[in-house]
Design a protein around this motif. Structure first.
Motif, PDB file in Angstrom:
ATOM      1  N   UNK A 410       0.820  -1.219   0.000  1.00  0.00           N
ATOM      2  CA  UNK A 410       0.000   0.000   0.000  1.00  0.00           C
ATOM      3  C   UNK A 410       0.852   1.267   0.000  1.00  0.00           C
ATOM      4  N   UNK A 411       1.991   1.231   0.690  1.00  0.00           N
ATOM      5  CA  UNK A 411       2.809   2.439   0.807  1.00  0.00           C
ATOM      6  C   UNK A 411       3.288   2.979  -0.538  1.00  0.00           C
ATOM      7  N   UNK A 412       3.895   2.161  -1.409  1.00  0.00           N
ATOM      8  CA  UNK A 412       4.333   2.707  -2.705  1.00  0.00           C
ATOM      9  C   UNK A 412       3.180   3.299  -3.526  1.00  0.00           C
ATOM     10  N   UNK A 413       2.005   2.677  -3.453  1.00  0.00           N
ATOM     11  CA  UNK A 413       0.852   3.192  -4.197  1.00  0.00           C
ATOM     12  C   UNK A 413       0.449   4.563  -3.666  1.00  0.00           C
ATOM     13  N   UNK A 414       0.351   4.682  -2.339  1.00  0.00           N
ATOM     14  CA  UNK A 414      -0.037   5.958  -1.741  1.00  0.00           C
ATOM     15  C   UNK A 414       0.963   7.064  -2.093  1.00  0.00           C
ATOM     16  N   UNK A 415       2.236   6.774  -1.914  1.00  0.00           N
ATOM     17  CA  UNK A 415       3.260   7.794  -2.163  1.00  0.00           C
ATOM     18  C   UNK A 415       3.270   8.208  -3.633  1.00  0.00           C
ATOM     19  N   UNK A 416       3.209   7.225  -4.526  1.00  0.00           N
ATOM     20  CA  UNK A 416       3.253   7.539  -5.965  1.00  0.00           C
ATOM     21  C   UNK A 416       2.063   8.406  -6.380  1.00  0.00           C
ATOM     22  N   UNK A 417       0.857   8.022  -5.959  1.00  0.00           N
ATOM     23  CA  UNK A 417      -0.339   8.770  -6.363  1.00  0.00           C
ATOM     24  C   UNK A 417      -0.337  10.165  -5.754  1.00  0.00           C
ATOM     25  N   UNK A 418      -0.040  10.252  -4.463  1.00  0.00           N
ATOM     26  CA  UNK A 418      -0.035  11.561  -3.807  1.00  0.00           C
ATOM     27  C   UNK A 418       0.968  12.512  -4.458  1.00  0.00           C
ATOM     28  N   UNK A 419       2.185  12.050  -4.661  1.00  0.00           N
ATOM     29  CA  UNK A 419       3.239  12.930  -5.180  1.00  0.00           C
ATOM     30  C   UNK A 419       2.971  13.303  -6.635  1.00  0.00           C
ATOM     31  N   UNK A 420       2.591  12.334  -7.470  1.00  0.00           N
ATOM     32  CA  UNK A 420       2.354  12.639  -8.887  1.00  0.00           C
ATOM     33  C   UNK A 420       1.176  13.602  -9.053  1.00  0.00           C
ATOM     34  N   UNK A 461      -5.701  -1.451  10.392  1.00  0.00           N
ATOM     35  CA  UNK A 461      -5.203  -0.796  11.593  1.00  0.00           C
ATOM     36  C   UNK A 461      -6.094  -0.965  12.814  1.00  0.00           C
ATOM     37  N   UNK A 462      -7.384  -1.215  12.594  1.00  0.00           N
ATOM     38  CA  UNK A 462      -8.316  -1.231  13.719  1.00  0.00           C
ATOM     39  C   UNK A 462      -8.968  -2.599  13.870  1.00  0.00           C
ATOM     40  N   UNK A 463      -9.287  -2.984  15.114  1.00  0.00           N
ATOM     41  CA  UNK A 463      -9.958  -4.273  15.346  1.00  0.00           C
ATOM     42  C   UNK A 463     -11.403  -4.233  14.884  1.00  0.00           C
ATOM     43  N   UNK A 464     -12.004  -5.385  14.785  1.00  0.00           N
ATOM     44  CA  UNK A 464     -13.382  -5.490  14.293  1.00  0.00           C
ATOM     45  C   UNK A 464     -14.340  -4.618  15.086  1.00  0.00           C
ATOM     46  N   UNK A 514       3.199  11.876   4.876  1.00  0.00           N
ATOM     47  CA  UNK A 514       2.559  11.336   6.069  1.00  0.00           C
ATOM     48  C   UNK A 514       2.337   9.829   5.949  1.00  0.00           C
ATOM     49  N   UNK A 515       2.215   9.330   4.724  1.00  0.00           N
ATOM     50  CA  UNK A 515       1.977   7.896   4.521  1.00  0.00           C
ATOM     51  C   UNK A 515       3.096   7.037   5.087  1.00  0.00           C
ATOM     52  N   UNK A 516       4.316   7.592   5.159  1.00  0.00           N
ATOM     53  CA  UNK A 516       5.445   6.836   5.713  1.00  0.00           C
ATOM     54  C   UNK A 516       5.278   6.561   7.203  1.00  0.00           C
ATOM     55  N   UNK A 517       4.399   7.314   7.861  1.00  0.00           N
ATOM     56  CA  UNK A 517       4.228   7.176   9.308  1.00  0.00           C
ATOM     57  C   UNK A 517       3.058   6.269   9.676  1.00  0.00           C
ATOM     58  N   UNK A 518       2.414   5.641   8.682  1.00  0.00           N
ATOM     59  CA  UNK A 518       1.352   4.677   8.982  1.00  0.00           C
ATOM     60  C   UNK A 518       1.966   3.477   9.685  1.00  0.00           C
ATOM     61  N   UNK A 519       1.451   3.115  10.861  1.00  0.00           N
ATOM     62  CA  UNK A 519       2.051   1.988  11.606  1.00  0.00           C
ATOM     63  C   UNK A 519       2.079   0.694  10.793  1.00  0.00           C
ATOM     64  N   UNK A 520       3.208   0.020  10.832  1.00  0.00           N
ATOM     65  CA  UNK A 520       3.385  -1.301  10.207  1.00  0.00           C
ATOM     66  C   UNK A 520       3.190  -1.282   8.686  1.00  0.00           C
ATOM     67  N   UNK A 521       3.235  -0.115   8.069  1.00  0.00           N
ATOM     68  CA  UNK A 521       3.000  -0.045   6.624  1.00  0.00           C
ATOM     69  C   UNK A 521       4.102  -0.778   5.864  1.00  0.00           C
ATOM     70  N   UNK A 522       5.321  -0.771   6.393  1.00  0.00           N
ATOM     71  CA  UNK A 522       6.413  -1.487   5.723  1.00  0.00           C
ATOM     72  C   UNK A 522       6.217  -2.992   5.832  1.00  0.00           C
ATOM     73  N   UNK A 523       5.799  -3.443   7.015  1.00  0.00           N
ATOM     74  CA  UNK A 523       5.589  -4.871   7.226  1.00  0.00           C
ATOM     75  C   UNK A 523       4.487  -5.400   6.325  1.00  0.00           C
TER      76      UNK A 523
END
Length: 536
Positions: A410-420, A461-464, A514-523
């Motif tokens: 998800x991170x590469x998609x968010x960064x690419x779309x936001x920046x472009x 990010x959130x429980x059910x 800001x997308x880089x600061x999403x918890x566990x986005x790299x994992x």
């Protein structure tokens, strides 16, 4: 002698003696018919939201004389559905997390259709405004809850792809919107209804057509059960197993033996649900309701969820600020650019075209009282063409994102779309080739791709027990961004045009950071298995 014959015992049904997790149980159902139907229905419901909120933009120009609309009233009618969505987001999130996903989605779809149909028969600006407010109020219940409902029928591997699949269906539905509007609104007929003192014209029928998907989806979902994950969190393990068995039977067309699951492990969040219910069991009436709403909402703004809530709300606000705020003035700006080109000026920026044509607009407003307004019952073909191109980009984009989201994360998609998209907004200020500027404008508006990706992030990010509320609140901030964006552009466009594009561009680039600061986005972006065609 017969008594001496030993009876052969019947074979016992095969059962899973170990306790399986909920994710393992969903994996046993296979990916099949039920999943595809849910994806299609979810995408259609998302399309209904677009029809109820943005479809009115096709109606306002041709309903001007029937409703005696002023320019200010047109603006109010354009934004009132978003006001209804903002007003009800918190309520529907609470009800979806406490009563159930389906118990919110089905009734709100039916109520949305009812409000839309009644609004097609009104002749008063205030009455249609109130009814459009309620249409937005009700459609909000299904628009956010459907993400949680869809995601909870899928395991962790397929959840994101299912949401993106629904987004692709949404993109295809958006693609049909200009064609539906053109085929309905641009007809030449009218029908007088004497006892109601109205003339029923194509734009009124178009409102009804916009509401039909809501009604159809409501009837289809009547055949579906409640979200199995929600049911499990309510402590009803037997009903959860029954739903999973139902899914497996239909997905395999009955070719495989019935799943025999002895039990599903009770999850930590289910225990949290029981604890919250027991907390408020000693109170009744309004006090209990308010306490439940507080218990359902407060955790989102406390540790460990506060950081997650803030991030997704800011991202949705930034996306909607541009995707809807700048979209509301898209046809108007393109018309101004076309007017400049017709005058023979082929090298100009979009903002210079806005400033130049504003002189003519003021002259028309000054002489308005001396002219007889012409009632247009049709829209210019250019409005449909530009809308079609934009929706085509959305359909193709959602398809690509759905195919690659598991592979790249998800991170590469968010960064690419936001920046472009952000860079496109800044380039529009300086490019003096009108055709190139229009295409950059189209790219800018495709920042809406990120809405579904952020929703998929929110589901993770959130429980059910908090998921539907989290999505509703984040989308509430998004719709607030729509209102702020539309008013911002309306206030600044004629005098500070460049500033509107600077604000949109910079805000999108900041969202990318800001997308880089999403918890566990790299994992999540590296550990999710690659999507395969066969699994779908």
């Amino acid at each position: 002698m017969d008594d001496s014959i030993e009876r052969i015992p019947e074979p016992k049904p095969i059962t899973y003696q170990r306790s399986v997790s909920f994710d393992e149980a969903l994996s046993m159902t296979k990916f099949g018919k039920i999943n595809y139907i849910l994806i299609i229905i979810s995408g259609t419901i998302l399309t209904s939201v677009l029809l109820e909120t943005l479809g009115i933009s096709y109606v306002i120009p041709v309903a001007e004389c029937d409703l005696l609309l002023t320019t200010k009233e047109k603006g109010v009618l354009s934004a009132v559905a978003f006001a209804g969505i903002i007003a009800s987001s918190h309520l529907w999130g609470f009800l979806a997390d406490t009563l159930g996903r389906k118990k919110v989605i089905v009734p709100t779809l039916i109520l949305t259709f009812t409000a839309t149909v009644i609004s097609s028969f009104t002749t008063s600006f205030w009455i249609i405004t109130i009814l459009r407010f309620f249409a937005g109020f009700f459609i909000s219940g299904s628009s956010a809850t459907i993400y949680a409902y869809l995601g909870e029928f899928h395991n962790k591997r397929d959840g994101s792809r299912a949401i993106m699949g629904a987004s692709f269906v949404f993109g295809m539905g958006c693609l049909l919107l200009p064609g539906i509007a053109f085929s309905v609104i641009n007809q030449e007929w009218e029908y007088a209804i004497p006892f109601m003192n109205i003339i029923y014209r194509p734009w009124r029928l178009f409102l009804v057509v916009c509401g039909l998907p809501s009604l159809v989806c409501a009837f289809v979902l009547l055949k579906f059960p409640e979200s199995p994950r929600f049911v499990l969190n309510q402590g009803d393990v037997d009903k959860t197993i029954e739903t999973i068995q139902w899914m497996h039977t239909l997905n395999t067309n009955g070719r495989e033996a019935k799943l025999r699951i002895s039990s599903i492990r009770d999850e930590v969040e289910a225990q949290q649900t029981k604890f919250r219910r027991s907390e408020s069991s000693d109170t009744k009436g309004i006090t209990a309701l308010m306490k439940l709403m507080w218990n359902q909402t407060a955790p989102l703004f406390m540790t460990p969820y506060l950081n997650n809530t803030v991030i997704v709300c800011i991202l949705q606000f930034g996306i909607y600020l541009t995707s809807n705020g700048m979209y509301m003035f898209f046809p108007d700006i393109l018309n101004r650019v076309a007017e400049i080109q017709e005058s023979g000026l082929n090298r100009t920026t979009i903002c210079n075209a806005v400033y130049t044509t504003q002189v003519n607009i003021r002259m028309l407003e000054t002489n308005l009282s001396q002219t007889i307004p012409e009632c247009n019952q049709k829209l210019d073909i250019m409005a449909y063409e530009h809308s079609f191109i934009l929706e085509l980009l959305y359909a193709l984009g959602f398809a690509v994102i759905g195919l690659i989201i598991n592979a790249v994360g998800k991170l590469p998609i968010l960064v690419y779309v936001f920046v472009s998209c952000g860079l496109s907004a800044i380039l529009i200020i300086f490019i003096d080739i009108p055709l190139l500027s229009v295409w950059l404008y189209l790219i800018l508006l495709t920042c809406g791709f990120c809405i579904s990706v952020v929703n998929a992030v929110t589901v993770d990010l959130f429980p059910t027990t908090l998921r539907a509320m989290a999505i509703c609140i984040s989308l509430m901030f998004g719709r607030l961004g729509s209102v702020v964006g539309a008013n911002m552009v309306g206030l600044l466009l004629d005098t500070q045009c460049e500033l509107t594009f600077w604000i949109s561009g910079v805000s999108l680039i900041l969202c990318g950071m800001l997308s880089f600061f999403i918890p566990n986005i790299y994992k999540r972006s590296t550990s999710e298995p690659r999507a395969s065609v066969s699994s779908r």
